[in-house]
Design a protein around this motif. Structure first.
Motif, PDB file in Angstrom:
ATOM      1  N   TYR A   4     134.735 -37.017 -49.870  1.00 36.40           N
ATOM      2  CA  TYR A   4     135.636 -38.170 -49.754  1.00 36.40           C
ATOM      3  C   TYR A   4     136.189 -38.581 -51.121  1.00 36.40           C
ATOM      4  O   TYR A   4     137.377 -38.894 -51.257  1.00 36.40           O
ATOM      5  N   ILE A   5     135.328 -38.601 -52.135  1.00 30.97           N
ATOM      6  CA  ILE A   5     135.764 -38.998 -53.483  1.00 30.97           C
ATOM      7  C   ILE A   5     136.857 -38.064 -53.989  1.00 30.97           C
ATOM      8  O   ILE A   5     137.918 -38.498 -54.449  1.00 30.97           O
ATOM      9  N   THR A   6     136.613 -36.768 -53.914  1.00 26.35           N
ATOM     10  CA  THR A   6     137.565 -35.802 -54.465  1.00 26.35           C
ATOM     11  C   THR A   6     138.843 -35.727 -53.651  1.00 26.35           C
ATOM     12  O   THR A   6     139.920 -35.468 -54.204  1.00 26.35           O
ATOM     13  N   ASN A   7     138.742 -35.945 -52.354  1.00 30.43           N
ATOM     14  CA  ASN A   7     139.928 -35.872 -51.495  1.00 30.43           C
ATOM     15  C   ASN A   7     140.770 -37.140 -51.589  1.00 30.43           C
ATOM     16  O   ASN A   7     142.004 -37.091 -51.550  1.00 30.43           O
ATOM     17  N   SER A   8     140.091 -38.297 -51.753  1.00 33.00           N
ATOM     18  CA  SER A   8     140.800 -39.582 -51.745  1.00 33.00           C
ATOM     19  C   SER A   8     141.264 -40.017 -53.128  1.00 33.00           C
ATOM     20  O   SER A   8     142.210 -40.795 -53.235  1.00 33.00           O
ATOM     21  N   CYS A   9     140.590 -39.539 -54.175  1.00 27.67           N
ATOM     22  CA  CYS A   9     140.876 -40.050 -55.528  1.00 27.67           C
ATOM     23  C   CYS A   9     141.223 -38.910 -56.488  1.00 27.67           C
ATOM     24  O   CYS A   9     140.478 -38.631 -57.445  1.00 27.67           O
ATOM     25  N   PRO A  10     142.347 -38.236 -56.288  1.00 30.34           N
ATOM     26  CA  PRO A  10     142.695 -37.097 -57.149  1.00 30.34           C
ATOM     27  C   PRO A  10     143.067 -37.495 -58.572  1.00 30.34           C
ATOM     28  O   PRO A  10     143.110 -36.641 -59.459  1.00 30.34           O
ATOM     29  N   ALA A  11     143.325 -38.799 -58.795  1.00 22.71           N
ATOM     30  CA  ALA A  11     143.747 -39.243 -60.126  1.00 22.71           C
ATOM     31  C   ALA A  11     142.577 -39.707 -60.993  1.00 22.71           C
ATOM     32  O   ALA A  11     142.787 -40.254 -62.081  1.00 22.71           O
ATOM     33  N   LEU A  12     141.343 -39.491 -60.550  1.00 22.93           N
ATOM     34  CA  LEU A  12     140.170 -39.903 -61.328  1.00 22.93           C
ATOM     35  C   LEU A  12     140.216 -39.327 -62.749  1.00 22.93           C
ATOM     36  O   LEU A  12     140.453 -38.142 -62.940  1.00 22.93           O
ATOM     37  N   THR A  13     139.946 -40.197 -63.732  1.00 23.71           N
ATOM     38  CA  THR A  13     139.814 -39.746 -65.119  1.00 23.71           C
ATOM     39  C   THR A  13     138.357 -39.798 -65.587  1.00 23.71           C
ATOM     40  O   THR A  13     138.000 -39.156 -66.567  1.00 23.71           O
ATOM     41  N   SER A  14     137.533 -40.578 -64.884  1.00 22.18           N
ATOM     42  CA  SER A  14     136.120 -40.702 -65.260  1.00 22.18           C
ATOM     43  C   SER A  14     135.252 -40.734 -64.009  1.00 22.18           C
ATOM     44  O   SER A  14     135.484 -41.551 -63.116  1.00 22.18           O
ATOM     45  N   LEU A  15     134.269 -39.833 -63.941  1.00 21.21           N
ATOM     46  CA  LEU A  15     133.313 -39.792 -62.831  1.00 21.21           C
ATOM     47  C   LEU A  15     131.912 -39.653 -63.406  1.00 21.21           C
ATOM     48  O   LEU A  15     131.601 -38.680 -64.096  1.00 21.21           O
ATOM     49  N   LYS A  16     131.076 -40.652 -63.144  1.00 18.56           N
ATOM     50  CA  LYS A  16     129.689 -40.624 -63.599  1.00 18.56           C
ATOM     51  C   LYS A  16     128.779 -40.590 -62.380  1.00 18.56           C
ATOM     52  O   LYS A  16     128.806 -41.515 -61.560  1.00 18.56           O
ATOM     53  N   MET A  17     127.995 -39.538 -62.270  1.00 13.87           N
ATOM     54  CA  MET A  17     127.118 -39.397 -61.103  1.00 13.87           C
ATOM     55  C   MET A  17     125.763 -38.797 -61.494  1.00 13.87           C
ATOM     56  O   MET A  17     125.239 -37.897 -60.832  1.00 13.87           O
ATOM     57  N   GLU A  18     125.197 -39.322 -62.566  1.00 15.85           N
ATOM     58  CA  GLU A  18     123.864 -38.883 -63.000  1.00 15.85           C
ATOM     59  C   GLU A  18     122.830 -39.116 -61.909  1.00 15.85           C
ATOM     60  O   GLU A  18     122.805 -40.148 -61.239  1.00 15.85           O
ATOM     61  N   SER A  19     121.945 -38.143 -61.742  1.00 18.95           N
ATOM     62  CA  SER A  19     120.793 -38.247 -60.836  1.00 18.95           C
ATOM     63  C   SER A  19     121.179 -38.538 -59.390  1.00 18.95           C
ATOM     64  O   SER A  19     120.495 -39.278 -58.701  1.00 18.95           O
ATOM     65  N   CYS A  20     122.257 -37.946 -58.926  1.00 15.86           N
ATOM     66  CA  CYS A  20     122.594 -37.976 -57.493  1.00 15.86           C
ATOM     67  C   CYS A  20     121.965 -36.721 -56.895  1.00 15.86           C
ATOM     68  O   CYS A  20     122.646 -35.728 -56.595  1.00 15.86           O
ATOM     69  N   THR A  21     120.667 -36.756 -56.716  1.00 13.63           N
ATOM     70  CA  THR A  21     119.875 -35.546 -56.493  1.00 13.63           C
ATOM     71  C   THR A  21     120.022 -34.940 -55.105  1.00 13.63           C
ATOM     72  O   THR A  21     119.578 -33.812 -54.883  1.00 13.63           O
ATOM     73  N   LEU A  22     120.633 -35.642 -54.155  1.00 18.38           N
ATOM     74  CA  LEU A  22     120.835 -35.079 -52.813  1.00 18.38           C
ATOM     75  C   LEU A  22     122.160 -34.332 -52.691  1.00 18.38           C
ATOM     76  O   LEU A  22     122.456 -33.752 -51.642  1.00 18.38           O
ATOM     77  N   VAL A  23     122.959 -34.354 -53.747  1.00 18.73           N
ATOM     78  CA  VAL A  23     124.238 -33.631 -53.727  1.00 18.73           C
ATOM     79  C   VAL A  23     123.956 -32.152 -53.992  1.00 18.73           C
ATOM     80  O   VAL A  23     123.425 -31.796 -55.048  1.00 18.73           O
ATOM     81  N   PRO A  24     124.313 -31.258 -53.064  1.00 14.19           N
ATOM     82  CA  PRO A  24     124.016 -29.833 -53.239  1.00 14.19           C
ATOM     83  C   PRO A  24     124.966 -29.163 -54.220  1.00 14.19           C
ATOM     84  O   PRO A  24     126.030 -29.705 -54.562  1.00 14.19           O
ATOM     85  N   SER A  25     124.615 -27.977 -54.670  1.00 16.48           N
ATOM     86  CA  SER A  25     125.386 -27.280 -55.700  1.00 16.48           C
ATOM     87  C   SER A  25     126.817 -26.998 -55.274  1.00 16.48           C
ATOM     88  O   SER A  25     127.750 -27.096 -56.083  1.00 16.48           O
ATOM     89  N   GLU A  26     127.034 -26.677 -54.004  1.00 18.43           N
ATOM     90  CA  GLU A  26     128.383 -26.325 -53.563  1.00 18.43           C
ATOM     91  C   GLU A  26     129.352 -27.502 -53.601  1.00 18.43           C
ATOM     92  O   GLU A  26     130.582 -27.314 -53.641  1.00 18.43           O
ATOM     93  N   ALA A  27     128.827 -28.717 -53.618  1.00 19.97           N
ATOM     94  CA  ALA A  27     129.706 -29.897 -53.627  1.00 19.97           C
ATOM     95  C   ALA A  27     130.473 -30.017 -54.939  1.00 19.97           C
ATOM     96  O   ALA A  27     131.587 -30.547 -54.962  1.00 19.97           O
ATOM     97  N   PHE A  28     129.906 -29.514 -56.024  1.00 22.49           N
ATOM     98  CA  PHE A  28     130.543 -29.684 -57.328  1.00 22.49           C
ATOM     99  C   PHE A  28     131.802 -28.831 -57.474  1.00 22.49           C
ATOM    100  O   PHE A  28     132.643 -29.098 -58.331  1.00 22.49           O
ATOM    101  N   VAL A  29     131.924 -27.814 -56.629  1.00 24.42           N
ATOM    102  CA  VAL A  29     133.138 -27.002 -56.636  1.00 24.42           C
ATOM    103  C   VAL A  29     134.349 -27.852 -56.265  1.00 24.42           C
ATOM    104  O   VAL A  29     135.458 -27.654 -56.781  1.00 24.42           O
TER     105      VAL A  29
END
Length: 663
Positions: free
Chosen positions: A374-399
């Motif tokens: 949702y974040i990447t699809n809704s907010c393409p103009a993001l200049t800053s994203l901080k998501m330290e220790s979001c440990t339930l996010v799987p590796s494929e999501a970062f793509v």
């Protein structure tokens, strides 16, 4: 080709006016060494640079007379690197900078009193800005001296805990042109002092009252300030809903409001405070009341709101959805360490804000790939994203981040499951200047190589405990990111001197952290010293193979070094003493140096004349003579004593599990 007779070679600067040369100097790189080189070219350039300089940040107070005479047109004097500023120092400044000085920073200085401040305020009639933060010994007499600066517009008194309402009253009466004042942690100031500022200083735009023991009594006066734009009430625990509800009017001019840690204020009181604040653009409610639907409803009239910070609050789905519905112009949302943030709640917020620029979901441990989609699809103009220790996010999501958020300039993925495929995708974010990958145990040189090839604008890179990174990955970064200024490779155990030799080709590197890298030696450190002359912060703790041979090139080439950690290294008396030639050096941490003797330590402490902070093993406290401490403390140096025993390093995975248990 022969030179014609009678033709005289002309220096181009001889035909330029001084104003044009000043303009050229304005375009020089911020590196102070550039202007220094210009001034040393010839006597004419020396004089031009002296007349051009308007701002100065000296390292030593004992050189004040010399430097102030050289620069007669100074407007801004920053003494934050000079811990010892006496009344005599301020008197010298007031005489030599009498007609030009407009701003002075004394925020890290001590040893002056109301006498020196009186001379400064009365002689320098053009002063519009004074920073006296951390002047913990300053009393009402000092405040009365400041009141003599009749043209003062900006004043910082943070942590001046001995100043009372009486002193603030003097300032209110004497400095009626004040536009900005910080009284943060001035525990002796209450409703009376704040009320006097509000009544007498009608031009106030910025007011910081954080942690003051104020009540509702002074609030009506504050809200009547017709130009007030920025109000900070962090930790004002005596302000509650009842006191705010009693207010008849809010503040129409208010643009920024920070009520973080005001735990007795809910949506009820907030509504009263912001009732007329239709121009409010930034709102901070961190570590306060729960974010519910009722709180979101209280924001519905804030049509201009662009930034909301709710760090540390308990949030609900209804609260996040309500904020998404009512705050249409949001550009920045901070939910760091908020409990209750779920995929459902976060998605309902971001899906309505395509223009969101900054999002902080640090330690929101319940979100998954759904939120990232949702974040990447809704907010393409993001200049800053901080998501330290979001440990339930799987590796494929970062793509998804690299596929959809190509405007990112700042990305914090510390302690996440990202792998090389994720890094490959993220490397498409070619505008990245800051990338934090600490404790990302699944990345290797392959992924870092993609970052090096595509993210040429990278300035800051954090690889703390990234155990899959070796010299090959660092080589790719050093080659592809020549503007790198900060890198952290602490506990990357496979890093060797080859990495440091590669990084020595990054001339702007000013911060290098390599603690716990056992394969680094003095050879690699020498390369950094020679190639990175802007180095200001160095951490080589637990680099056991660095010895005195590494300190010699540091002492010769790293003249901008201000902070160093040598703990658990193999440096001895000789190496420590050699650092005395670095005039900028202010902070040293020297714990568990086996080759350090009491006499060697004493000699080094005396020789390093600019030290302001030293961390030492507690065992030295009884071994060093008391007169030595008295002399160094009088010079402005503070000591911090540590009695920490040596601890063996844990395996990275065990260390991470231990960290998760603590959280």
């Amino acid at each position: 080709m022969k030179r014609q007779k009678g033709v005289v070679d002309e220096n181009i600067f001889d035909v330029l006016t001084e104003e044009i040369v000043f303009t050229i100097l304005d375009f020089l790189d911020p590196n102070p060494l550039d202007k220094k080189s210009f001034s040393l070219a010839c006597k004419a350039f020396y004089g031009i640079e002296s007349r051009h300089r308007k701002a100065l940040k000296p390292l030593r107070s004992e050189h004040l007379i010399t430097v102030l005479k050289r620069y007669p047109h100074l407007e801004r004097l920053d003494l934050s690197l000079c811990p010892r500023i006496t009344d005599n120092s301020l008197t010298i400044i007031s005489v030599l900078c009498k007609s030009t000085l407009r701003s002075i920073d004394l925020s890290q200085s001590r040893f002056f009193s109301h006498v020196g401040l009186w001379n400064l305020a009365t002689n320098c009639s053009g002063l519009v800005e004074i920073d006296l933060s951390n002047a913990t010994e300053l009393r009402d007499a000092g405040a009365a001296a400041i009141a003599q600066a009749k043209n003062l517009e900006r004043l910082w008194l943070a942590r001046c805990k001995l100043i009372t309402d009486m002193g603030i009253g003097c300032i209110a009466v004497g400095c009626k042109k004040l536009r900005s004042i910080s009284l943060k942690w001035c525990l002796g100031v209450g409703d009376l002092g704040v009320g006097l500022i509000a009544v007498k200083c009608k031009q106030i735009r910025h007011l910081d009252l954080s942690y003051l023991p104020i009540t509702n009594k002074c609030l009506p006066c504050i809200l009547q300030l017709q130009y007030l734009e920025d109000l900070i009430l962090v930790g004002c625990f005596s302000i509650d809903d009842d006191s705010l509800v009693a207010l008849k009017h809010g503040c129409k001019s208010l643009k920024k409001l920070d009520m973080s840690s005001c735990q007795n204020v809910s949506h009820v009181g907030l509504s009263s405070l912001t009732s007329d604040a239709r121009s409010l653009q930034q709102l901070a409610l961190a570590y306060g009341s729960p974010v519910t639907h009722a709180l979101a409803d209280s924001l519905q009239d804030l049509s201009m709101l662009q930034s909301i910070k709710l760090d540390g609050c308990a949030v609900t789905y209804a609260g996040l959805k309500g904020i998404g519905n009512w705050c249409a112009l949001l550009r920045e949302v901070s939910l760091s360490k908020c409990s209750g943030v779920t995929d459902e709640g976060l998605s309902s917020l971001v899906m309505k804000h395509r223009d969101l620029r900054k999002l902080d979901v640090t330690c929101c441990r319940k979100i998954t790939q759904v939120s990232i989609a949702y974040i990447t699809n809704s907010c393409p103009a993001l200049t800053s994203l901080k998501m330290e220790s979001c440990t339930l996010v799987p590796s494929e999501a970062f793509v998804l981040i690299g596929q959809r958020c190509l405007c990112l300039e700042e990305l914090d993925l510390t302690d996440n499951e990202i792998d090389d495929e994720g890094l490959k995708s993220i490397s498409r974010c070619f505008k990245l200047t800051s990338l934090k990958l600490g404790i990302c145990l699944n990345i290797t040189d392959e992924g870092l190589g993609h970052v090096g090839m595509r993210c040429s604008k990278l300035i800051e890179l954090d690889l703390y405990r990234c155990v899959g990174i070796t010299d090959s990955g660092i080589l790719a970064i050093a080659h592809g990111c020549p503007g790198l200024e900060m890198i952290n490779v602490a506990y990357c155990k496979d890093i060797t001197d080859s990495s440091l030799i590669s990084l020595s080709k990054c001339p702007r590197l000013n911060t290098f952290e390599s603690r716990g890298c056992p394969s680094i030696t003095s050879l690699g450190l020498a390369a950094i010293a020679v190639g990175c002359k802007q180095l200001a912060k160095l951490d080589i703790k637990k680099c056991h193979n660095i010895n005195d041979a590494g300190m010699i090139p540091l002492a010769h080439f790293s003249q901008n070094l201000r902070q160093i950690n040598l703990s658990y290294s193999s440096v001895t008396d000789v190496g420590l003493l050699s650092l005395a030639s670095i005039s900028c050096l202010q902070s040293m941490t020297i714990l568990h140096l086996k080759g350090l003797t009491t006499s060697g330590l004493a000699a080094a402490l005396l020789a390093c004349g600019g030290l302001t902070k030293v961390k030492l093993q507690a065992s030295f406290k009884s071994l060093l003579p008391q007169p030595l401490f008295e002399h160094l403390e009088a010079r402005g140096c503070m000591f911090q004593w540590r009695d920490k025993v040596f601890q063996a390093e844990l395996d990275p995975i065990c260390w991470k599990l231990q960290l998760e248990d603590m959280q």
